[in-house]
Design a protein around this motif. Structure first.
Motif, mmCIF file in Angstrom:
data_model
loop_
_atom_site.group_PDB
_atom_site.id
_atom_site.type_symbol
_atom_site.label_atom_id
_atom_site.label_comp_id
_atom_site.label_asym_id
_atom_site.label_seq_id
_atom_site.Cartn_x
_atom_site.Cartn_y
_atom_site.Cartn_z
ATOM 1 N N ASN A 211 45.287 23.593 56.343
ATOM 2 C CA ASN A 211 46.505 23.644 56.704
ATOM 3 C C ASN A 211 47.729 23.583 55.978
ATOM 4 O O ASN A 211 47.627 23.275 54.737
ATOM 5 N N ILE A 212 48.978 23.927 56.371
ATOM 6 C CA ILE A 212 50.217 23.977 55.597
ATOM 7 C C ILE A 212 50.465 22.565 55.030
ATOM 8 O O ILE A 212 51.483 22.522 54.250
ATOM 9 N N PHE A 213 50.101 21.370 55.585
ATOM 10 C CA PHE A 213 50.332 20.111 54.889
ATOM 11 C C PHE A 213 49.361 19.652 53.955
ATOM 12 O O PHE A 213 49.687 19.442 52.862
ATOM 13 N N LEU A 214 47.948 19.552 54.180
ATOM 14 C CA LEU A 214 47.029 19.244 53.364
ATOM 15 C C LEU A 214 46.871 20.146 51.994
ATOM 16 O O LEU A 214 46.823 19.741 51.022
ATOM 17 N N ASP A 215 47.200 21.348 52.377
ATOM 18 C CA ASP A 215 47.087 22.386 51.077
ATOM 19 C C ASP A 215 48.165 22.279 50.166
ATOM 20 O O ASP A 215 48.050 22.833 49.013
ATOM 21 N N PHE A 216 49.191 21.766 50.802
ATOM 22 C CA PHE A 216 50.363 21.836 49.657
ATOM 23 C C PHE A 216 50.458 20.830 48.760
ATOM 24 O O PHE A 216 50.870 21.075 47.742
ATOM 25 N N TRP A 217 49.637 19.795 49.090
ATOM 26 C CA TRP A 217 49.250 18.700 47.866
ATOM 27 C C TRP A 217 48.036 18.680 47.273
ATOM 28 O O TRP A 217 47.618 18.058 46.280
ATOM 29 N N PHE A 218 47.180 19.239 48.192
ATOM 30 C CA PHE A 218 45.677 18.952 47.783
ATOM 31 C C PHE A 218 45.216 19.213 46.176
ATOM 32 O O PHE A 218 45.412 20.553 45.636
ATOM 33 N N ASP A 219 44.552 18.293 45.684
ATOM 34 C CA ASP A 219 44.094 18.404 44.135
ATOM 35 C C ASP A 219 45.442 18.764 43.225
ATOM 36 O O ASP A 219 45.022 19.032 41.956
ATOM 37 N N GLN A 220 46.370 18.544 43.818
ATOM 38 C CA GLN A 220 47.773 18.650 42.598
ATOM 39 C C GLN A 220 47.806 19.876 42.140
ATOM 40 O O GLN A 220 48.163 19.932 40.907
ATOM 41 N N HIS A 221 47.616 21.105 43.044
ATOM 42 C CA HIS A 221 47.964 22.432 42.489
ATOM 43 C C HIS A 221 49.472 22.627 42.332
ATOM 44 O O HIS A 221 50.110 21.833 43.168
ATOM 45 N N VAL A 222 49.821 23.352 41.576
ATOM 46 C CA VAL A 222 51.192 23.941 41.254
ATOM 47 C C VAL A 222 51.571 24.641 42.629
ATOM 48 O O VAL A 222 50.834 25.713 42.824
ATOM 49 N N ASN A 223 52.651 24.568 43.149
ATOM 50 C CA ASN A 223 53.035 25.358 44.299
ATOM 51 C C ASN A 223 54.608 26.310 43.818
ATOM 52 O O ASN A 223 55.274 25.533 42.994
ATOM 53 N N ARG A 224 54.626 27.362 44.122
ATOM 54 C CA ARG A 224 55.922 28.021 43.916
ATOM 55 C C ARG A 224 57.055 28.462 44.969
ATOM 56 O O ARG A 224 56.395 28.946 46.106
ATOM 57 N N ILE A 225 58.198 28.013 44.609
ATOM 58 C CA ILE A 225 59.183 28.401 45.782
ATOM 59 C C ILE A 225 60.159 29.352 45.395
ATOM 60 O O ILE A 225 60.763 29.268 44.343
ATOM 61 N N GLU A 226 60.463 30.403 46.030
ATOM 62 C CA GLU A 226 61.343 31.530 45.750
ATOM 63 C C GLU A 226 62.391 31.524 47.036
ATOM 64 O O GLU A 226 61.923 32.050 48.194
ATOM 65 N N GLN A 227 63.514 31.400 46.569
ATOM 66 C CA GLN A 227 64.675 31.121 47.553
ATOM 67 C C GLN A 227 65.700 32.494 47.705
ATOM 68 O O GLN A 227 66.195 32.620 46.472
ATOM 69 N N SER A 228 66.030 32.878 48.639
ATOM 70 C CA SER A 228 66.983 33.847 48.898
ATOM 71 C C SER A 228 68.122 33.400 50.009
ATOM 72 O O SER A 228 67.761 32.567 50.630
ATOM 73 N N ASP A 229 69.111 34.455 50.314
ATOM 74 C CA ASP A 229 70.002 34.103 51.213
ATOM 75 C C ASP A 229 69.230 34.314 52.676
ATOM 76 O O ASP A 229 69.566 33.237 53.717
ATOM 77 N N ASP A 230 68.153 35.140 52.842
ATOM 78 C CA ASP A 230 67.792 35.188 54.107
ATOM 79 C C ASP A 230 66.315 34.727 54.293
ATOM 80 O O ASP A 230 65.770 34.890 55.476
ATOM 81 N N LYS A 231 65.531 34.159 53.399
ATOM 82 C CA LYS A 231 64.137 33.752 53.404
ATOM 83 C C LYS A 231 63.864 32.963 52.279
ATOM 84 O O LYS A 231 64.472 32.879 51.098
ATOM 85 N N ILE A 232 62.788 32.118 52.353
ATOM 86 C CA ILE A 232 62.312 31.153 51.435
ATOM 87 C C ILE A 232 60.869 31.420 51.527
ATOM 88 O O ILE A 232 60.053 31.492 52.612
#
Length: 358
Positions: A211-232
């Protein structure tokens, strides 16, 4: 673990298996301990679990080809474990738990090398995020917080121990800092949906997202965020979840295709990103211990807030499900900006080798 006298081993490699009285669920039996010594033949540093392969030579000269499961390959690389440590011909001694369906297989708890140094399964040999990067811009155009970059749950550094040195007793890093989730309050239908759950039903054991909560932190993997005016766009380092948060939509389309990540729309409320997500396929909120399921009616609201210096990101969330949850489920977790490289997960499940051989 007692020190090993490699001088008396010579070319002889010893294998011993200690049997206990009770079993446990899963691929490995934690009550059947193994202690094996042999020469490395290869290392597969893949996800969700790396494997080290090694030959054990018995007293009569028979060679037994063993393999033992380790942590995820991407996590090993991030925490200082290298392929050079397990170069072919390297003598290692592994203590661990016996595989249930594999005579010469185990889950590694500790590995000891010929110089006597011992590492536990979750040891951080060298943490990759030694310092948080400097943020060039805390705010972007429109005076909105800058979420761009790589984010990770903090690691807990620990190192190797020389022969005879006691373990620190520290536990591996678990959940990131933040408020622990509330207990799950399930409806009768939710309880019934989770009946018969077994550990091997966990989606991550089958190269699937949870799920989007557990998998965001599980095992301390690196996540990447890319941000623009109309979407993230959030790319998860675990199981390759990719979420698009639409900032240019006021409501969810009627033709959303259900998925583990769902469909997300977001808006800025002052400096907080509020994300509304629907369109989930049925899955698990918790799949490690008890198997708490959610239905396809799951609805989540997340709030992402960033610290004043731009280096700390907090995700708080509320999940409602009129079918399987009797009351909303809440949680919160915090992540650090990092210079560590984002690495696609590219899951490769090697458990089938226990059937086909290797």
């Amino acid at each position: 673990m007692k020190p090993i006298n490699f001088a008396v081993l010579g070319s002889l490699f010893v294998c011993s298996v200690v049997f206990a009285h009770h079993g446990s669920n899963g691929q490995f039996n934690a009550n059947v301990r193994v202690n094996v010594t042999g020469k490395v033949t290869k290392l597969s540093m893949v996800n969700p679990h790396a494997y080290v392969y090694f030959d054990v030579t018995k007293d009569d000269g028979e060679i037994q080809p063993w393999r033992c499961e380790m942590r995820a390959g991407s996590m090993l690389r991030r925490t200082g474990w290298t392929a050079e440590m397990f170069a072919p011909g390297t003598v290692i001694t592994i203590e661990g738990a016996q595989a249930r369906r594999e005579e010469f297989g185990c889950m590694m708890n500790t590995v000891t090398f010929s110089d006597g140094m011992t590492y536990q399964r979750n040891d951080v040999i060298e943490a990759t995020e030694k310092a948080r990067p400097q943020v060039a811009q805390v705010k972007l155009a429109g005076d909105v917080p800058n979420l761009n970059g790589n984010w990770v749950a903090p690691q807990r550094p620990r190192g190797a121990r020389p022969p005879g040195a006691p373990s620190s007793g520290a536990r591996p890093a678990g959940r990131p800092p933040g408020r622990r989730p509330e207990p799950y309050q399930q409806t009768d239908a939710g309880i019934a949906a989770g009946e018969g759950f077994e550990r091997e039903m966990n989606p991550r054991f089958h190269c699937q997202a949870t799920n989007i909560f557990l998998d965001f932190w599980f095992d301390q993997h690196v996540n990447r965020i890319e941000q623009s005016d109309d979407k993230i766009v959030i790319a998860y380092g675990f199981m390759d979840i990719v979420r698009t948060i639409h900032l240019d939509l006021d409501k969810h389309p009627s033709d959303v295709v259900a998925s583990r990540a769902g469909h997300s729309i977001g808006k800025w409320e002052d400096d907080i990103l509020v994300v509304d997500t629907k369109g989930f396929e049925e899955g698990y909120l918790e799949a490690t211990f008890s198997g708490v399921k959610h239905s396809d009616q799951l609805h989540t609201v997340e709030r992402f807030s960033i610290s004043e210096d731009g280096n700390s990101l907090t995700q708080s969330y509320t999940a409602t499900d009129p079918v399987y949850l009797a009351s909303p489920h809440e949680g919160q977790q915090t992540f650090n900006r990092t210079d560590a490289v984002f690495e696609p997960y590219e899951c490769k499940d090697l458990t089938e080798e226990i059937v086909s051989g290797f």
